[in-house]
Scaffold this active site. Structure first.
Site, PDB file in Angstrom:
ATOM      1  N   GLY A 289       0.784  -1.441  -0.159  1.00 16.99           N
ATOM      2  CA  GLY A 289       0.175  -0.051  -0.075  1.00 16.99           C
ATOM      3  C   GLY A 289       0.815   1.288  -0.080  1.00 16.99           C
ATOM      4  O   GLY A 289       2.118   1.364   0.320  1.00 16.99           O
TER       5      GLY A 289
ATOM      6  N   ASP B  59       4.262  -4.510  -7.410  1.00 16.09           N
ATOM      7  CA  ASP B  59       3.705  -3.420  -7.024  1.00 16.09           C
ATOM      8  C   ASP B  59       4.366  -2.091  -7.809  1.00 16.09           C
ATOM      9  O   ASP B  59       3.835  -1.015  -7.550  1.00 16.09           O
ATOM     10  CB  ASP B  59       3.904  -3.180  -5.600  1.00 16.09           C
TER      11      ASP B  59
END
Length: 483
Positions: free
Chosen positions: A89, A251
Site C-alpha cells: 500500500g 507493485d
C-alpha cells in the site's frame, strides 16, 4: 485559505469499494520551500497558477493547502517483492486527485513523501531530497527519450530530517501518472477480502485505461493481453536506452504501461547484461538483461490474479491464461529485434540480422564498450582514434553492417538519429548533481543536467562532458531505494 493553483479534479478511484484505499491527509509541514516546479508539465495539465509566489506554491505541493476538489487518499495494494508476496500500500504517498487536462486526458496527482498512512507499517512516511530529485530528473529524462513514464511536477523541501543510510534533508515530490493501478493492485483484489472486489477493479481499470474493451466478450483476457502489449513496448524501450529499473516488483508494474517508482534506477554505461546497481538486488534478479524475463514473470502474477474472471473453472482459466502468456517470449524477441534493427538503421529485419546484432553485442561485452556511445559513434559514422573501435574484429563487423544498410542510407540515418540518444543521465553526473543539490543547496549542476536531458537526441557540440563516462566510473557503484 484559497488555493493559488486551480486544478480540474474529477475523482473516480473512491468509487471503488472502500477496501482499496484509506482517506488520509498529508502531514502538515511547518516551513515548506519550493525546490523545483515543472511549468511545462503544469501547462500541459491545464493547471492555472493564480499566484506564482514560491511560499504559496510550496504550501500546495507540500499538502498544507488542499486544492478545491481534492480527495486525498492512500491506495491499498499487495505485491511480489523479489519474488515474495506481501501486503503493501501507499506507505508514504497520498493521491490528491485526478486532473482532467484541456485535452480531456486523466492524470493522477500524487504527493510522495507526504507522511504516514495506514499502510506505512514501520516506515516514517517521508522521503529525502536526493531520492526525490533523482525521480524528478530520471522521469523527465525518460519522458524526453520518448519512453512512457510517470512525470514530476514539483519538489518541495520539508525542513525536516529523514533518517536513511545517513541523515538527509526531507522533501516531497509531486508525481503525475495516468494512474497508480499496478499488477499488485490486482494481486490485492484477488488475495484479500475473499476476492469479491476483483470484478470491480477489472471493470474500473478497463473503463479508465482500455475503454475499447468494454464490449469485449472476454474482458479479463482482453485486458490481460492489452496490459501485456503495453509492457512489451515499455521493456523494449528500457533495453533500447540501457535503463535499469532496479526494483521490478509487481507493485512497481503499472497497468497503464508507464515506467513508475524510480528508486534505485540507473543507466548502464559499459554493456553487460548482468549489470546491477541496486544495493538491495543482491542476487541480480533485476539486472539489465533480466528485465524482459521479470516482466514475463510479473505478467504471470497478473494472469494468476485474474483467473476467476478469465473462466468459471480454475482449470480452464489456467489453460487460457497459459496459452495467452506463452506468446510473450516470441513477441518480445520480435519487438527487441525490430528495435535493435532500428538502432542500426535497419528498417525491416531479415533472419540474418540477428547474427549481426548478436555479434555486435558480444563484441561490446568482450571489450567493455559503452552501450550508448557505441551506437552514437555508429550514428555519426565516426570513431575515436586509438580506441577499441580501431580493432580488426570491429572493423570486420563494421564492413558487414555498412553493406547491410547501403541500399537506403537516408532511411538508415533517420532511424539511427531517432533511436540512439546522444545524452542519457550518466550515473556519475547524476550523483554529482544530487550531491551538490542535497548537501550544498546548489541546484546549478542539477538544472544544467536537466536542460541537456530535455533534448537527448540532438548531438550538440561542446557538451562532450555529458556524453563520456570515465573508465571504471561504475565500479562499486550502488543506488539506494530511498525508503
Amino acid at each position: 485559505m484559497p488555493s493559488t493553483v486551480q486544478f480540474n479534479f474529477d475523482n473516480t478511484y473512491q468509487h471503488l469499494p472502500a477496501s482499496f484505499y484509506s482517506e488520509v491527509k498529508p502531514a502538515f509541514i511547518q516551513n515548506p520551500q519550493m525546490v523545483m516546479f515543472n511549468e511545462d508539465l503544469a501547462g500541459f495539465l491545464g493547471l492555472r497558477l493564480l499566484d506564482k509566489n514560491p511560499e504559496a506554491l510550496a504550501a500546495i505541493f507540500a499538502g498544507n493547502t488542499l486544492p478545491e476538489g481534492a480527495f486525498p487518499l492512500a491506495q491499498a495494494y499487495a505485491g511480489h517483492q523479489f519474488g515474495n508476496f506481501t501486503m503493501l500500500g501507499d506507505g508514504r504517498a497520498i493521491l490528491l486527485g485526478e486532473q482532467i487536462t484541456p485535452q480531456g486526458e486523466r492524470f493522477d496527482i500524487q504527493l510522495k513523501g507526504a507522511g504516514r498512512t495506514p499502510y506505512s507499517r514501520s516506515g516514517d512516511g517521508k522521503a529525502h531530497l536526493s531520492a526525490m530529485l533523482r525521480e524528478y530528473l530520471v522521469s523527465e529524462a525518460m519522458h524526453h527519450l520518448g519512453i512512457p513514464t510517470s512525470r514530476s511536477l514539483a519538489v518541495v523541501l520539508t525542513g525536516e530530517p529523514v533518517y536513511r543510510e545517513k541523515v538527509r534533508p526531507g522533501a516531497i515530490l509531486t508525481r503525475v501518472a495516468q494512474s497508480h493501478l499496478r499488477v499488485g493492485t490486482f494481486e490485492y483484489a484477488r488475495n484479500f477480502h475473499e476476492g469479491k472486489y476483483l470484478k470491480d477493479l477489472l471493470q474500473y481499470s478497463i473503463a479508465r485505461h482500455f475503454p475499447e474493451l468494454e464490449d469485449s466478450d472476454h474482458q479479463a483476457l482482453a485486458f490481460f493481453e492489452a496490459v501485456m502489449n503495453k509492457q512489451l513496448e515499455l521493456i523494449v524501450h528500457w533495453m533500447r536506452v540501457g535503463f535499469i529499473h532496479g526494483v521490478m516488483n509487481t507493485d512497481n508494474m503499472s497497468i497503464a504501461g508507464e515506467s513508475i517508482d524510480y528508486g534505485p534506477c540507473a543507466f548502464m554505461n559499459v554493456y553487460n547484461p548482468l549489470t546491477v546497481y541496486s544495493s538491495i538486488d543482491e542476487q541480480g534478479r533485476y539486472a539489465y538483461g533480466n528485465q524482459p524475463y521479470i516482466a514475463h514473470w510479473n505478467l504471470g502474477s497478473l494472469a494468476s490474479a485474474l483467473l476467476p474472471e478469465i473462466a468459471p473453472s480454475t482449470e480452464e482459466a489456467v489453460k487460457i491464461a497459459q496459452k495467452s502468456i506463452s506468446h510473450f517470449p516470441k513477441a518480445y524477441e520480435n519487438k527487441w529485434l525490430e528495435m535493435m534493427g532500428h538502432k542500426l538503421g535497419i528498417e525491416s529485419i531479415r533472419p540474418t540480422d540477428k547474427a549481426l546484432i548478436d555479434d555486435l553485442l558480444h563484441w561490446m561485452q568482450k571489450n567493455e564498450a559503452d552501450y550508448t556511445n557505441t551506437f552514437l559513434y555508429l550514428r555519426r559514422r565516426k570513431f575515436p582514434e586509438g580506441s577499441i573501435y580501431q580493432q580488426s574484429d570491429f572493423k570486420e563487423w563494421l564492413h558487414q553492417w555498412q553493406e547491410r544498410i547501403k541500399a537506403n542510407p537516408e532511411v538508415a540515418q533517420q532511424l539511427m538519429d531517432k533511436n540512439n540518444p546522444a545524452f542519457i543521465p550518466r550515473n556519475h553526473l547524476v550523483e554529482k548533481a544530487l550531491e551538490s543539490a542535497s548537501n550544498q543547496g546548489d541546484m546549478r549542476e542539477f538544472q544544467d543536467l536537466l536542460t541537456v536531458l530535455q533534448n537527448p537526441y540532438e548531438d550538440r557540440a561542446g557538451l562532450e562532458a555529458y556524453q563520456e563516462a570515465p573508465a571504471e566510473v561504475d565500479k562499486g557503484y550502488r543506488t539506494f531505494c530511498g525508503t
